[in-house]
Design a protein around this motif. Structure first.
Motif, short mmCIF file in Angstrom:
data_model
loop_
_atom_site.label_atom_id
_atom_site.label_comp_id
_atom_site.label_asym_id
_atom_site.label_seq_id
_atom_site.Cartn_x
_atom_site.Cartn_y
_atom_site.Cartn_z
N GLY A 6 -12.98 5.74 -12.94
CA GLY A 6 -11.88 5.90 -13.89
C GLY A 6 -10.56 6.30 -13.25
O GLY A 6 -9.79 7.06 -13.83
N VAL A 7 -10.28 5.77 -12.06
CA VAL A 7 -9.10 6.20 -11.32
C VAL A 7 -7.85 5.44 -11.76
O VAL A 7 -7.84 4.21 -11.81
N SER A 8 -6.83 6.20 -12.10
CA SER A 8 -5.49 5.66 -12.33
C SER A 8 -4.54 6.37 -11.40
O SER A 8 -4.73 7.55 -11.07
N GLN A 9 -3.51 5.65 -10.96
CA GLN A 9 -2.53 6.25 -10.06
C GLN A 9 -1.13 5.87 -10.52
O GLN A 9 -0.80 4.69 -10.59
N ALA A 20 0.31 2.10 -10.47
CA ALA A 20 -0.26 1.29 -9.39
C ALA A 20 -1.69 0.86 -9.70
O ALA A 20 -2.07 -0.28 -9.46
N LEU A 21 -2.50 1.80 -10.21
CA LEU A 21 -3.90 1.54 -10.54
C LEU A 21 -4.18 2.05 -11.94
O LEU A 21 -3.61 3.04 -12.37
N ALA A 22 -5.10 1.38 -12.64
CA ALA A 22 -5.42 1.80 -14.01
C ALA A 22 -6.92 1.69 -14.25
O ALA A 22 -7.49 0.60 -14.13
N GLY A 211 -3.40 -2.24 -10.84
CA GLY A 211 -4.62 -2.80 -10.30
C GLY A 211 -5.88 -2.33 -11.02
O GLY A 211 -6.09 -1.14 -11.21
N ARG A 212 -6.66 -3.30 -11.44
CA ARG A 212 -8.00 -3.06 -11.99
C ARG A 212 -8.96 -3.99 -11.27
O ARG A 212 -8.55 -4.99 -10.69
#
Length: 257
Positions: A6-9, A20-22, A211-212
């Motif tokens: 579950g990383v988002s940035q 950047a990330l979702a 990004g996913r």
């Protein structure tokens, strides 16, 4: 081995907010070589920095061997696009630099460094200075330096992108040989579909920003792999075509396991 849950940035600056990330989920197994591909700006390098402990995630967790990553770890090494060798140190002393930093410079460390140089085809070049080497040879030295502490995980951020195509192929073959002999877990970021197919056990395709994980493609081609007179050129072409299609088509994201 490596778990991203579950990383988002999100990055904030005077110009606004960049996601950047979702909600990225990914599992990488022990001893695997996984390539990460996607369009520019999709968060590939950000993902490596999160795994390396160089950047805390905005949300979610990153773990290596079951332990949450909160800072750089001694068993995780990172290799960048440029070799960044110290010009005043010879090849052997450049390779041994991480051992000095960790206060492990001893006879065993020197033997390990020499063995890696032999494995990378650099036997006899131990006393050369970086300016006496080609770009490809310098990058081989950087690879040996990253491996000399015997890390469990090697993170590679487009390490061959600045090299000519023939040298990239040669270093890809070198990396395969190192991976097959040492069983290090490798996460490789690359823009090259061809490179991903030749090197990886699985290829993670990221969507455009944020990004996913769009899909994960397993590369079931026997090693060692090559682009020359190989019996597996058809399989290489098929895997490359599948990845190209994923990068071009607007497919939905999904979690990886």
């Amino acid at each position: 081995m490596i778990t991203v849950e579950g990383v988002s940035q999100t990055f904030r600056s005077g110009k606004g907010v960049v996601e950047a990330l979702a909600d990225l989920n990914l599992n990488i197994h022990d001893g695997e070589c996984v390539a990460v591909i996607g369009r520019s700006g999709c968060g590939k390098s950000t993902l490596l920095r999160l795994i390396a402990g160089l950047l805390p995630p905005t949300t979610g967790t990153v773990a290596v061997d079951g332990a949450a990553v909160t800072k750089p770890r001694s068993d995780v090494a990172m290799m960048f696009q440029r070799p960044a060798l110290l010009p005043w140190r010879n090849v052997l002393n450049n390779v041994m630099l991480p051992l000095e930093i960790s206060k492990e410079r001893n006879d065993e460390g020197r033997r390990r460094a020499r063995d890696l140089l032999e494995l990378a085809g650099l036997g006899g070049f131990e006393n050369r200075l970086p300016h006496e080497l080609s770009g490809g040879m310098q990058q081989r030295v950087a690879l040996c330096r990253a491996l000399v502490t015997e890390p469990r995980v090697l993170l590679m951020d487009e390490p061959f992108s600045a090299l000519d195509s023939l040298t990239r192929i040669e270093l890809g073959e070198e990396l395969q040989r190192v991976h097959m002999s040492r069983k290090t877990t490798i996460v490789l970021v690359t823009h090259s579909i061809e490179e991903a197919v030749l090197l990886a056990d699985r290829v993670v395709v990221l969507s455009s920003r944020p990004g996913r994980v769009r899909d994960v493609v397993e590369v079931k081609i026997p090693r060692p792999r090559e682009l020359g007179p190989s019996a597996h050129l058809t399989e290489v072409a098929e895997a490359s075509a599948q990845l190209h299609g994923l990068l071009m088509a607007p497919t939905p994201a999904r979690s990886a396991s």
